[in-house]
Write a protein that holds these residues in place. Structure first.
Motif, PDB file in Angstrom:
ATOM      1  N   SER A  65      28.849  27.377  27.706  1.00 30.27           N
ATOM      2  CA  SER A  65      28.449  26.168  28.417  1.00 30.27           C
ATOM      3  C   SER A  65      27.962  25.122  27.423  1.00 30.27           C
ATOM      4  CB  SER A  65      27.319  26.474  29.398  1.00 30.27           C
ATOM      5  OG  SER A  65      27.715  27.386  30.385  1.00 30.27           O
ATOM      6  N   ALA A 122      32.726  24.322  34.914  1.00 34.15           N
ATOM      7  CA  ALA A 122      31.887  23.123  34.921  1.00 34.15           C
ATOM      8  C   ALA A 122      30.993  23.054  36.160  1.00 34.15           C
ATOM      9  CB  ALA A 122      32.766  21.878  34.838  1.00 34.15           C
ATOM     10  N   ALA A 166      27.157  24.024  35.636  1.00 30.40           N
ATOM     11  CA  ALA A 166      26.267  23.290  34.742  1.00 30.40           C
ATOM     12  C   ALA A 166      24.911  23.088  35.412  1.00 30.40           C
ATOM     13  CB  ALA A 166      26.882  21.938  34.391  1.00 30.40           C
ATOM     14  N   ASN A 194      23.882  29.567  32.216  1.00 24.22           N
ATOM     15  CA  ASN A 194      24.652  29.469  30.980  1.00 24.22           C
ATOM     16  C   ASN A 194      25.815  30.447  31.066  1.00 24.22           C
ATOM     17  OD1 ASN A 194      22.735  27.693  29.604  1.00 24.22           O
ATOM     18  ND2 ASN A 194      21.402  29.492  29.520  1.00 24.22           N
TER      19      ASN A 194
END
Length: 305
Positions: free
Chosen positions: A70, A106, A109, A113
């Protein structure tokens, strides 16, 4: 007289150096790790961090080992690990891990992590082989002082994050070639008799018998069932020789067997098993089943921290 069931070795005798060299000489490159995996990872560098965590150095070539992380890593958040290609021949594990990152990573986020190692065994990936170049199964060698460099490198990657993992999903397949090639080879290598078994038609999970987390496993099964069919038990109520403990779930002692899913000590762990040879599933469905397993696992784990 013991009947030979594999073209290398003497029945009843474990392989030595000569037999392993004979086996190695039979292995042929059939696809490209650089084209299929590294190129797709490179295309993700604008959105995620990519970390090298080692390099395999075999006489046949060098293979960089890469993990996707990430961006904006936050030490206050839990860590989720996804691994694929521990057995290089299990294609949807690799492709599913990459597809998950490309399409869904994504979305997490600020929530967790993510650490994704999409192809743990690139030498095996190129040769569509279960073992590494040393005739070792990486997924029985996640142990201290591992003789399998693929396993040792992955353990070194996760070690600094010990105690922070919430979840680990390890993506695998069970194939017809397990019965036609890989289990016979294992028996021959170890000088043991080969005992045939059936290959289950459908998706199933291997939970940790010491930390089964049944509600978590069923959440993953429910997510995958929207994509492909779940494997039924055989006439003895088993899947690949293990009792079915819940719909689509068997259990293994992960750490005792040196399996990849044991390396984090996470609260939620599972090993997926897709059947790519089923007449009821396409390669795309198999990849999507792996993606659904990861997203389903994350949804449950993050809701039950």
């Amino acid at each position: 007289m013991t009947t030979a069931f594999y073209p290398i070795g003497t029945p009843g005798q474990a392989w030595g150096v000569a037999e392993k060299a004979q086996w190695l000489a039979r292995q042929r490159v059939q696809r490209s790790y650089a084209d299929d995996v590294l190129a797709r990872i490179d295309a993700l560098r604008d959105r995620f961090d990519v970390a090298g965590y080692g390099e395999l150095d075999y006489p046949s070539g060098r293979y960089p080992l890469l993990a996707i992380r990430s961006r904006g890593w936050d030490d206050a958040l839990p860590v989720a690990l996804v691994t694929g290609g521990v057995h290089g021949y299990e294609t949807s594990g690799v492709q599913g891990a990459l597809k998950f990152v490309e399409r869904h990573a994504a979305d997490y986020a600020g929530r967790c992590n993510l650490l994704v190692a999409p192809c743990v065994s690139p030498w095996g990936y190129e040769r569509i082989q279960r073992w590494n170049a040393l005739a070792l199964d990486p997924n029985r060698n996640f142990i201290a002082a591992s003789p399998a460099p693929e396993s040792a490198a992955l353990m070194a990657l996760v070690q600094p994050l010990a105690g922070r993992f919430l979840m680990h999903v390890d993506l695998h397949e069970t194939t017809d070639s397990d019965e036609s090639e890989f289990r016979p080879a294992l028996a021959a290598r170890d000088g043991k008799p080969f005992e045939p078994d059936s290959v289950p038609d459908g998706f199933y999970l291997c939970a940790d018998s010491l930390n089964p987390q049944p509600a978590f496993q069923q959440a993953v099964i429910a997510a995958v069932a929207k994509v492909t069919h779940i494997a039924p038990p055989d006439a003895q109520g088993r899947i690949i020789g293990s009792p079915v403990v819940a719909h689509g779930v068997i259990e293994y002692p992960l750490k005792a067997l040196g399996l990849c899913a044991s390396i984090t000590g996470a609260r939620y762990t599972t090993t997926t098993e897709v059947y790519p040879d089923s007449p009821r599933a396409t390669p795309e469905q198999c990849d999507d089943a792996q993606v659904a397993a990861v997203t389903g696992a994350l949804a449950y784990a993050l809701a039950h921290r």
